[in-house]
Design an enzyme around this catalytic site. Structure first.
Site, PDB file in Angstrom:
ATOM      1  N   ASP A 130     -13.789  29.411  31.096  1.00  0.00           N
ATOM      2  CA  ASP A 130     -13.473  29.255  29.674  1.00  0.00           C
ATOM      3  C   ASP A 130     -12.021  28.805  29.507  1.00  0.00           C
ATOM      4  O   ASP A 130     -11.176  29.099  30.357  1.00  0.00           O
ATOM      5  CB  ASP A 130     -13.625  30.598  28.940  1.00  0.00           C
ATOM      6  CG  ASP A 130     -15.086  31.037  28.810  1.00  0.00           C
ATOM      7  OD1 ASP A 130     -15.987  30.256  29.154  1.00  0.00           O
ATOM      8  OD2 ASP A 130     -15.293  32.174  28.340  1.00  0.00           O
ATOM      9  N   ARG A 180     -17.367  21.412  29.741  1.00  0.00           N
ATOM     10  CA  ARG A 180     -17.947  21.909  28.487  1.00  0.00           C
ATOM     11  C   ARG A 180     -16.934  21.556  27.386  1.00  0.00           C
ATOM     12  O   ARG A 180     -15.776  21.942  27.459  1.00  0.00           O
ATOM     13  CB  ARG A 180     -18.121  23.428  28.539  1.00  0.00           C
ATOM     14  CG  ARG A 180     -18.642  24.004  27.217  1.00  0.00           C
ATOM     15  CD  ARG A 180     -18.271  25.492  27.021  1.00  0.00           C
ATOM     16  NE  ARG A 180     -18.718  26.357  28.085  1.00  0.00           N
ATOM     17  CZ  ARG A 180     -18.142  27.551  28.329  1.00  0.00           C
ATOM     18  NH1 ARG A 180     -17.118  27.987  27.609  1.00  0.00           N
ATOM     19  NH2 ARG A 180     -18.586  28.295  29.322  1.00  0.00           N
TER      20      ARG A 180
HETATM   21  C1  LIG Z   1     -21.094  27.818  24.442  1.00  0.00           C
HETATM   22  C2  LIG Z   1     -19.746  27.886  23.805  1.00  0.00           C
HETATM   23  C3  LIG Z   1     -18.643  28.154  24.600  1.00  0.00           C
HETATM   24  C4  LIG Z   1     -17.373  28.199  24.026  1.00  0.00           C
HETATM   25  N1  LIG Z   1     -16.280  28.366  24.841  1.00  0.00           N
HETATM   26  C5  LIG Z   1     -15.038  28.318  24.320  1.00  0.00           C
HETATM   27  C6  LIG Z   1     -13.880  28.342  25.142  1.00  0.00           C
HETATM   28  O1  LIG Z   1     -13.960  28.452  26.362  1.00  0.00           O
HETATM   29  N2  LIG Z   1     -12.661  28.259  24.537  1.00  0.00           N
HETATM   30  C7  LIG Z   1     -12.541  28.143  23.167  1.00  0.00           C
HETATM   31  O2  LIG Z   1     -11.409  28.028  22.685  1.00  0.00           O
HETATM   32  N3  LIG Z   1     -13.621  28.138  22.379  1.00  0.00           N
HETATM   33  C8  LIG Z   1     -14.860  28.212  22.900  1.00  0.00           C
HETATM   34  N4  LIG Z   1     -15.952  28.167  22.075  1.00  0.00           N
HETATM   35  C9  LIG Z   1     -15.779  28.330  20.608  1.00  0.00           C
HETATM   36  C10 LIG Z   1     -15.545  27.004  19.924  1.00  0.00           C
HETATM   37  O3  LIG Z   1     -14.277  26.504  20.292  1.00  0.00           O
HETATM   38  C11 LIG Z   1     -15.598  27.156  18.395  1.00  0.00           C
HETATM   39  O4  LIG Z   1     -14.647  28.062  17.952  1.00  0.00           O
HETATM   40  C12 LIG Z   1     -16.952  27.604  17.859  1.00  0.00           C
HETATM   41  O5  LIG Z   1     -18.000  27.124  18.639  1.00  0.00           O
HETATM   42  C13 LIG Z   1     -17.157  27.097  16.417  1.00  0.00           C
HETATM   43  O6  LIG Z   1     -17.157  25.703  16.406  1.00  0.00           O
HETATM   44  P1  LIG Z   1     -18.476  24.798  16.087  1.00  0.00           P
HETATM   45  O7  LIG Z   1     -18.424  23.639  17.013  1.00  0.00           O
HETATM   46  O8  LIG Z   1     -19.673  25.619  16.169  1.00  0.00           O
HETATM   47  O9  LIG Z   1     -18.198  24.185  14.668  1.00  0.00           O
HETATM   48  P2  LIG Z   1     -17.845  24.811  13.254  1.00  0.00           P
HETATM   49  O10 LIG Z   1     -17.505  23.653  12.402  1.00  0.00           O
HETATM   50  O11 LIG Z   1     -16.841  25.927  13.381  1.00  0.00           O
HETATM   51  O12 LIG Z   1     -19.209  25.460  12.793  1.00  0.00           O
HETATM   52  C14 LIG Z   1     -20.340  24.677  12.446  1.00  0.00           C
HETATM   53  C15 LIG Z   1     -21.397  25.594  11.864  1.00  0.00           C
HETATM   54  O13 LIG Z   1     -21.882  26.468  12.897  1.00  0.00           O
HETATM   55  C16 LIG Z   1     -22.088  27.772  12.393  1.00  0.00           C
HETATM   56  N5  LIG Z   1     -21.131  28.691  13.048  1.00  0.00           N
HETATM   57  C17 LIG Z   1     -20.065  28.368  13.801  1.00  0.00           C
HETATM   58  N6  LIG Z   1     -19.430  29.467  14.263  1.00  0.00           N
HETATM   59  C18 LIG Z   1     -20.117  30.510  13.765  1.00  0.00           C
HETATM   60  C19 LIG Z   1     -19.974  31.922  13.871  1.00  0.00           C
HETATM   61  N7  LIG Z   1     -19.008  32.480  14.576  1.00  0.00           N
HETATM   62  N8  LIG Z   1     -20.883  32.699  13.214  1.00  0.00           N
HETATM   63  C20 LIG Z   1     -21.898  32.165  12.515  1.00  0.00           C
HETATM   64  N9  LIG Z   1     -22.081  30.826  12.369  1.00  0.00           N
HETATM   65  C21 LIG Z   1     -21.209  30.020  12.994  1.00  0.00           C
HETATM   66  C22 LIG Z   1     -21.833  27.707  10.920  1.00  0.00           C
HETATM   67  O14 LIG Z   1     -23.065  27.414  10.281  1.00  0.00           O
HETATM   68  C23 LIG Z   1     -20.879  26.536  10.787  1.00  0.00           C
HETATM   69  O15 LIG Z   1     -20.924  25.935   9.527  1.00  0.00           O
HETATM   70  C24 LIG Z   1     -17.234  28.051  22.624  1.00  0.00           C
HETATM   71  C25 LIG Z   1     -18.332  27.764  21.842  1.00  0.00           C
HETATM   72  C26 LIG Z   1     -19.579  27.656  22.399  1.00  0.00           C
HETATM   73  C27 LIG Z   1     -20.735  27.304  21.541  1.00  0.00           C
END
Ligand SMILES: Cc1cc2nc3c(=O)[nH]c(=O)nc-3n(C[C@H](O)[C@H](O)[C@H](O)COP(=O)(O)OP(=O)(O)OC[C@H]3O[C@@H](n4cnc5c(N)ncnc54)[C@H](O)[C@@H]3O)c2cc1C
Length: 303
Positions: A130, A180
């Site tokens: 991560d 990723r």
């Molecule tokens: C498999 C995976 C691994 C990850 N690893 C890392 C990492 O190593 N380092 C890091 O900094 N970040 C990591 N993240 C987190 C990532 O950076 C984002 O903060 C998070 O995924 C929200 O971004 P989004 O792309 O879903 O878009 P967004 O624009 O934030 O969300 C899009 C839509 O998804 C839904 N959604 C998003 N988040 C949530 C939530 N928490 N609860 C409910 N609904 C939600 C909502 O409907 C929202 O409108 C990871 C995410 C995933 C999916």
């Protein structure tokens, strides 16, 4: 505003201690966390496998402050890799370098990482490292390169909110390191990260296209409908077979989209956290979506 508040609370040690030792914790966290033990993580892994979904098992923990804690985390994750081998599933493990002692020096971290990579290589799975805050980006990528050279079975994580990520994508693609791509979950200054969400989203799409074209088994980690639709359309345009890339989502988030991807024959991996050190992970999930705070508040009132 709310995002900043929850990200700053995610680093509060007193609140963390209070929350993680509360007997009511399971009621608050069950939506996002599989449970306290490896058994809980493996059970979710089995349930997901029955639905055709892969898993990245994450033994929760970060920023340990003693060598004993780092060594204990390493043992826990070796046990997870062994259990994956015994179960014969295609799960990976996701780890954080500060859980392996990065704050205590690169050598401590490397010493604790090696057994995990040795076991992962032996059973043919992958260790996903991560990406944490920008205090660690450079050292994390150096460790990714070292583990790639020594063991091969690593996946790096890059964050689309950072200006530097375009260069990092090109460099890791060149080396054949799987990536990723996520948006980024930490609070970062405007001289390092795009402050506007629309710019982060635009950069994600640009980097995602590069990864789908030139990357090695890239993982698109997002719940953003716009991004998911764009990825599906672009992969179709490139005539990529679904084994060449995968989608990744967090356990408990956007379940309908998870099912839709599986139904469309796409490869989906869910990030499944388990363990007692759930507080920082949980607070970052609250920071991402105000509706989650309402969900938590309702649970607190009901308890
Ligand atoms: C498999 C995976 C691994 C990850 N690893 C890392 C990492 O190593 N380092 C890091 O900094 N970040 C990591 N993240 C987190 C990532 O950076 C984002 O903060 C998070 O995924 C929200 O971004 P989004 O792309 O879903 O878009 P967004 O624009 O934030 O969300 C899009 C839509 O998804 C839904 N959604 C998003 N988040 C949530 C939530 N928490 N609860 C409910 N609904 C939600 C909502 O409907 C929202 O409108 C990871 C995410 C995933 C999916």
């Amino acid at each position: 505003m709310l995002r900043r508040l929850f990200l700053s609370l995610s680093r509060n040690r007193t609140l963390r201690n209070f929350m993680e030792t509360s007997p009511r914790a399971a009621g608050w966290t069950s939506r996002f966390v599989a449970g306290n033990t490896l058994r809980d993580g493996l059970q979710v892994n089995r349930q997901l496998a029955e639905r055709g979904i892969l898993t990245a098992l994450d033994h929760l923990g970060e920023n340990v402050s003693t060598e004993a804690e780092a060594a204990a985390a390493s043992r826990e994750i070796v046990a997870a890799v062994d259990a994956i081998g015994e179960a014969g599933t295609r799960a990976t493990v996701a780890i954080k370098l500060t859980q392996f002692g990065l704050d205590l020096g690169d050598e401590v971290c490397r010493r604790n990482l090696r057994p995990v990579f040795e076991r992962a290589r032996a059973i043919g799975t992958r260790v996903e490292i991560d990406m944490e805050s920008t205090a660690y980006t450079e050292r994390t990528l150096a460790m990714v390169r070292a583990m790639h050279a020594e063991f091969g079975c690593v996946r790096a994580v890059l964050q689309a909110y950072l200006y530097r990520t375009e260069t990092d994508v090109a460099e890791l693609n060149e080396m054949g390191v799987p990536i990723r791509l996520c948006k980024g979950a930490y609070q970062e200054p405007a001289d390092l990260a795009f402050p506007r969400k629309s710019d982060v989203d635009g950069n994600f799409i640009k980097l995602m296209e590069t990864l789908l074209r030139d990357g090695t088994e890239p993982a698109i980690a997002s719940h953003d409908e716009k991004i998911l639709l764009h990825a599906l359309a672009y992969a179709r345009e490139l005539k990529l077979s679904p084994e060449r890339y995968e989608f990744q989502m967090l356990y408990g988030i956007r379940r309908q989209w998870q099912q839709r991807l599986v139904d469309e024959g796409q490869r989906l991996r869910l990030y499944v956290p388990y363990g007692e050190a759930w507080y920082p992970y949980f607070m970052r999930r609250l920071a991402e979506r105000p509706a989650n705070v309402i969900f938590l508040a309702t649970n607190l009132l009901e308890n």
